[in-house]
Design a protein around this motif. Structure first.
Motif, PDB file in Angstrom:
ATOM      1  N   ALA A 112      -1.569  15.434  -4.097  1.00  0.00           N
ATOM      2  CA  ALA A 112      -0.716  14.239  -4.168  1.00  0.00           C
ATOM      3  C   ALA A 112      -0.839  13.424  -2.878  1.00  0.00           C
ATOM      4  CB  ALA A 112       0.734  14.628  -4.418  1.00  0.00           C
ATOM      5  N   GLY A 113      -0.874  14.089  -1.738  1.00  0.00           N
ATOM      6  CA  GLY A 113      -1.034  13.397  -0.454  1.00  0.00           C
ATOM      7  C   GLY A 113      -2.368  12.691  -0.345  1.00  0.00           C
ATOM      8  N   VAL A 114      -3.419  13.352  -0.795  1.00  0.00           N
ATOM      9  CA  VAL A 114      -4.741  12.715  -0.798  1.00  0.00           C
ATOM     10  C   VAL A 114      -4.725  11.517  -1.747  1.00  0.00           C
ATOM     11  CG1 VAL A 114      -7.157  13.046  -1.461  1.00  0.00           C
ATOM     12  CG2 VAL A 114      -5.988  14.786  -0.102  1.00  0.00           C
ATOM     13  N   GLY A 115      -4.055  11.656  -2.879  1.00  0.00           N
ATOM     14  CA  GLY A 115      -3.932  10.546  -3.826  1.00  0.00           C
ATOM     15  C   GLY A 115      -3.206   9.367  -3.227  1.00  0.00           C
ATOM     16  N   VAL A 116      -2.175   9.654  -2.410  1.00  0.00           N
ATOM     17  CA  VAL A 116      -1.440   8.577  -1.732  1.00  0.00           C
ATOM     18  C   VAL A 116      -2.390   7.801  -0.826  1.00  0.00           C
ATOM     19  CG1 VAL A 116       0.309   8.119   0.037  1.00  0.00           C
ATOM     20  CG2 VAL A 116       0.821   9.668  -1.838  1.00  0.00           C
ATOM     21  N   ILE A 117      -3.172   8.510  -0.041  1.00  0.00           N
ATOM     22  CA  ILE A 117      -4.077   7.858   0.906  1.00  0.00           C
ATOM     23  C   ILE A 117      -5.221   7.142   0.189  1.00  0.00           C
ATOM     24  CG2 ILE A 117      -5.728   8.294   2.776  1.00  0.00           C
ATOM     25  CD1 ILE A 117      -3.782  10.576   3.649  1.00  0.00           C
ATOM     26  N   VAL A 118      -5.821   7.809  -0.799  1.00  0.00           N
ATOM     27  CA  VAL A 118      -6.981   7.242  -1.488  1.00  0.00           C
ATOM     28  C   VAL A 118      -6.614   5.995  -2.297  1.00  0.00           C
ATOM     29  CG1 VAL A 118      -8.637   7.726  -3.339  1.00  0.00           C
ATOM     30  CG2 VAL A 118      -8.281   9.386  -1.529  1.00  0.00           C
ATOM     31  N   THR A 119      -5.409   5.939  -2.819  1.00  0.00           N
ATOM     32  CA  THR A 119      -5.014   4.753  -3.592  1.00  0.00           C
ATOM     33  C   THR A 119      -4.243   3.743  -2.746  1.00  0.00           C
ATOM     34  OG1 THR A 119      -2.974   5.810  -4.362  1.00  0.00           O
ATOM     35  CG2 THR A 119      -4.917   6.017  -5.767  1.00  0.00           C
ATOM     36  N   GLY A 120      -3.415   4.207  -1.836  1.00  0.00           N
ATOM     37  CA  GLY A 120      -2.563   3.304  -1.061  1.00  0.00           C
ATOM     38  C   GLY A 120      -3.312   2.462  -0.052  1.00  0.00           C
ATOM     39  N   VAL A 121      -4.274   3.038   0.639  1.00  0.00           N
ATOM     40  CA  VAL A 121      -4.999   2.286   1.673  1.00  0.00           C
ATOM     41  C   VAL A 121      -5.812   1.140   1.066  1.00  0.00           C
ATOM     42  CG1 VAL A 121      -6.794   2.443   3.441  1.00  0.00           C
ATOM     43  CG2 VAL A 121      -4.977   4.154   3.362  1.00  0.00           C
ATOM     44  N   PRO A 122      -6.659   1.398   0.055  1.00  0.00           N
ATOM     45  CA  PRO A 122      -7.400   0.259  -0.523  1.00  0.00           C
ATOM     46  C   PRO A 122      -6.479  -0.790  -1.150  1.00  0.00           C
ATOM     47  CG  PRO A 122      -8.355   2.320  -1.270  1.00  0.00           C
ATOM     48  CD  PRO A 122      -7.096   2.651  -0.537  1.00  0.00           C
ATOM     49  N   PHE A 123      -5.416  -0.330  -1.807  1.00  0.00           N
ATOM     50  CA  PHE A 123      -4.494  -1.289  -2.413  1.00  0.00           C
ATOM     51  C   PHE A 123      -3.825  -2.132  -1.341  1.00  0.00           C
ATOM     52  CE2 PHE A 123      -0.431  -2.720  -4.075  1.00  0.00           C
ATOM     53  CZ  PHE A 123      -0.809  -3.279  -5.282  1.00  0.00           C
ATOM     54  N   GLY A 124      -3.399  -1.510  -0.252  1.00  0.00           N
ATOM     55  CA  GLY A 124      -2.758  -2.239   0.846  1.00  0.00           C
ATOM     56  C   GLY A 124      -3.703  -3.230   1.498  1.00  0.00           C
ATOM     57  N   LEU A 125      -4.948  -2.835   1.712  1.00  0.00           N
ATOM     58  CA  LEU A 125      -5.929  -3.757   2.288  1.00  0.00           C
ATOM     59  C   LEU A 125      -6.156  -4.961   1.370  1.00  0.00           C
ATOM     60  CD1 LEU A 125      -8.545  -1.234   3.719  1.00  0.00           C
ATOM     61  CD2 LEU A 125      -6.988  -2.697   5.024  1.00  0.00           C
ATOM     62  N   ALA A 126      -6.320  -4.687   0.086  1.00  0.00           N
ATOM     63  CA  ALA A 126      -6.539  -5.777  -0.871  1.00  0.00           C
ATOM     64  C   ALA A 126      -5.299  -6.672  -0.955  1.00  0.00           C
ATOM     65  CB  ALA A 126      -6.886  -5.204  -2.244  1.00  0.00           C
ATOM     66  N   MET A 127      -4.135  -6.071  -0.944  1.00  0.00           N
ATOM     67  CA  MET A 127      -2.891  -6.835  -1.029  1.00  0.00           C
ATOM     68  C   MET A 127      -2.706  -7.729   0.198  1.00  0.00           C
ATOM     69  SD  MET A 127      -0.205  -7.157  -2.897  1.00  0.00           S
ATOM     70  CE  MET A 127       1.536  -7.438  -2.896  1.00  0.00           C
ATOM     71  N   GLY A 128      -2.966  -7.212   1.390  1.00  0.00           N
ATOM     72  CA  GLY A 128      -2.848  -8.002   2.607  1.00  0.00           C
ATOM     73  C   GLY A 128      -3.832  -9.161   2.622  1.00  0.00           C
ATOM     74  N   TRP A 129      -5.086  -8.909   2.230  1.00  0.00           N
ATOM     75  CA  TRP A 129      -6.098  -9.964   2.185  1.00  0.00           C
ATOM     76  C   TRP A 129      -5.711 -11.031   1.172  1.00  0.00           C
ATOM     77  CZ3 TRP A 129      -9.252 -11.307  -1.985  1.00  0.00           C
ATOM     78  CH2 TRP A 129     -10.223 -12.254  -1.692  1.00  0.00           C
ATOM     79  N   TRP A 130      -5.319 -10.600  -0.017  1.00  0.00           N
ATOM     80  CA  TRP A 130      -4.958 -11.545  -1.069  1.00  0.00           C
ATOM     81  C   TRP A 130      -3.731 -12.363  -0.666  1.00  0.00           C
ATOM     82  CZ3 TRP A 130      -0.582 -12.236  -4.014  1.00  0.00           C
ATOM     83  CH2 TRP A 130      -0.709 -13.139  -5.066  1.00  0.00           C
ATOM     84  N   SER A 131      -2.747 -11.722  -0.084  1.00  0.00           N
ATOM     85  CA  SER A 131      -1.522 -12.411   0.315  1.00  0.00           C
ATOM     86  C   SER A 131      -1.804 -13.485   1.358  1.00  0.00           C
ATOM     87  CB  SER A 131      -0.511 -11.403   0.852  1.00  0.00           C
ATOM     88  OG  SER A 131       0.617 -12.038   1.362  1.00  0.00           O
ATOM     89  N   GLY A 151       0.810  -1.214   0.000  1.00  0.00           N
ATOM     90  CA  GLY A 151       0.000   0.000   0.000  1.00  0.00           C
ATOM     91  C   GLY A 151       0.843   1.262   0.000  1.00  0.00           C
ATOM     92  N   VAL A 152       1.901   1.269   0.809  1.00  0.00           N
ATOM     93  CA  VAL A 152       2.781   2.444   0.860  1.00  0.00           C
ATOM     94  C   VAL A 152       3.474   2.658  -0.491  1.00  0.00           C
ATOM     95  CG1 VAL A 152       4.923   3.334   1.875  1.00  0.00           C
ATOM     96  CG2 VAL A 152       3.137   2.419   3.351  1.00  0.00           C
ATOM     97  N   LEU A 153       4.036   1.587  -1.042  1.00  0.00           N
ATOM     98  CA  LEU A 153       4.728   1.726  -2.330  1.00  0.00           C
ATOM     99  C   LEU A 153       3.778   2.162  -3.441  1.00  0.00           C
ATOM    100  CD1 LEU A 153       7.106  -1.366  -2.203  1.00  0.00           C
ATOM    101  CD2 LEU A 153       7.735   1.042  -2.014  1.00  0.00           C
ATOM    102  N   PHE A 154       2.602   1.523  -3.507  1.00  0.00           N
ATOM    103  CA  PHE A 154       1.639   1.892  -4.541  1.00  0.00           C
ATOM    104  C   PHE A 154       1.151   3.325  -4.342  1.00  0.00           C
ATOM    105  CE2 PHE A 154      -2.622   1.988  -6.433  1.00  0.00           C
ATOM    106  CZ  PHE A 154      -2.329   1.519  -7.714  1.00  0.00           C
ATOM    107  N   GLY A 155       0.833   3.678  -3.097  1.00  0.00           N
ATOM    108  CA  GLY A 155       0.369   5.037  -2.815  1.00  0.00           C
ATOM    109  C   GLY A 155       1.407   6.096  -3.148  1.00  0.00           C
ATOM    110  N   VAL A 156       2.659   5.850  -2.794  1.00  0.00           N
ATOM    111  CA  VAL A 156       3.727   6.814  -3.097  1.00  0.00           C
ATOM    112  C   VAL A 156       3.924   6.948  -4.599  1.00  0.00           C
ATOM    113  CG1 VAL A 156       6.230   7.203  -2.896  1.00  0.00           C
ATOM    114  CG2 VAL A 156       4.897   6.608  -0.872  1.00  0.00           C
ATOM    115  N   ALA A 157       3.878   5.829  -5.314  1.00  0.00           N
ATOM    116  CA  ALA A 157       4.010   5.894  -6.775  1.00  0.00           C
ATOM    117  C   ALA A 157       2.857   6.704  -7.377  1.00  0.00           C
ATOM    118  CB  ALA A 157       4.049   4.489  -7.375  1.00  0.00           C
TER     119      ALA A 157
END
Length: 177
Positions: free
Chosen positions: A39-58, A18-24
């Motif tokens: 950009a900061g809002v974009g980090v949070i809006v994209t990084g949090v859902p991606f991180g949650l999905a990544m953790g669940w999938w992993s 989530g952090v890597l995806f959000g920062v990118a």
């Protein structure tokens, strides 16, 4: 020397992903001329859902892989993981059976309910990056190799895994007799 791989908890992979995806994504938003706040809002809006999905999938993937390995030693599990994707069929029946189950589990992830989603999304990203580059920004092409690689993997790996499953099945004791 460590003989088995380090087990990283799924939540750590989720946070890192989530952090890597959000920062990118934040870097791309900032590069497009937006403010640091956007950009900061974009980090949070994209990084949090991606991180949650990544953790669940992993976590889900690891549980399925452990089930496919069965109750074998760590060394045999490592050999089975390797044999599931390449090399000669193992002589050890336990390793070969585990490799067959692991290869079947890998194939399942390519042919399941989400198969078309994982084809349509990279295709749309690829078309979008090409259209963006044609619109004047060659930086848009940065995502094209990733999308093309995902499409290629979705095409290539299921065929390779089916061949591997056939090889491992032919080598089982029941089919040799």
């Amino acid at each position: 020397m460590r003989s088995e791989p380090v087990e990283v908890p799924g939540w750590i992979l989720g946070v890192l992903g989530g952090v890597l995806f959000g920062v990118a994504m934040g870097a791309f938003i900032k590069h497009d001329g937006s403010s640091w706040t956007a950009a900061g809002v974009g980090v949070i809006v994209t990084g949090v859902p991606f991180g949650l999905a990544m953790g669940w999938w992993s976590a889900r993937w690891r549980r399925g892989l452990k089930d496919a390995e069965g109750d074998i030693s760590a060394e045999k599990a490592r050999l089975a993981q390797r044999a599931a994707t390449g090399g000669p069929a193992p002589e050890d029946d336990e390793v070969r059976s585990a490799a067959l189950r692991i290869a079947s589990r890998y194939l399942e992830s390519y042919t399941g309910r989400t198969r078309w989603l994982f084809i349509i999304v990279p295709a749309a990203i690829l078309l979008g990056t090409i259209a963006g580059a044609a619109g004047g920004s060659p930086w848009e092409l940065l995502g094209a190799p990733v999308a093309a690689g995902l499409l290629y993997a979705r095409w290539y790996w299921p065929r390779r895994l089916r061949r591997r499953i056939a090889l491992l099945t032919e080598a089982t004791p029941e089919t040799r007799e």
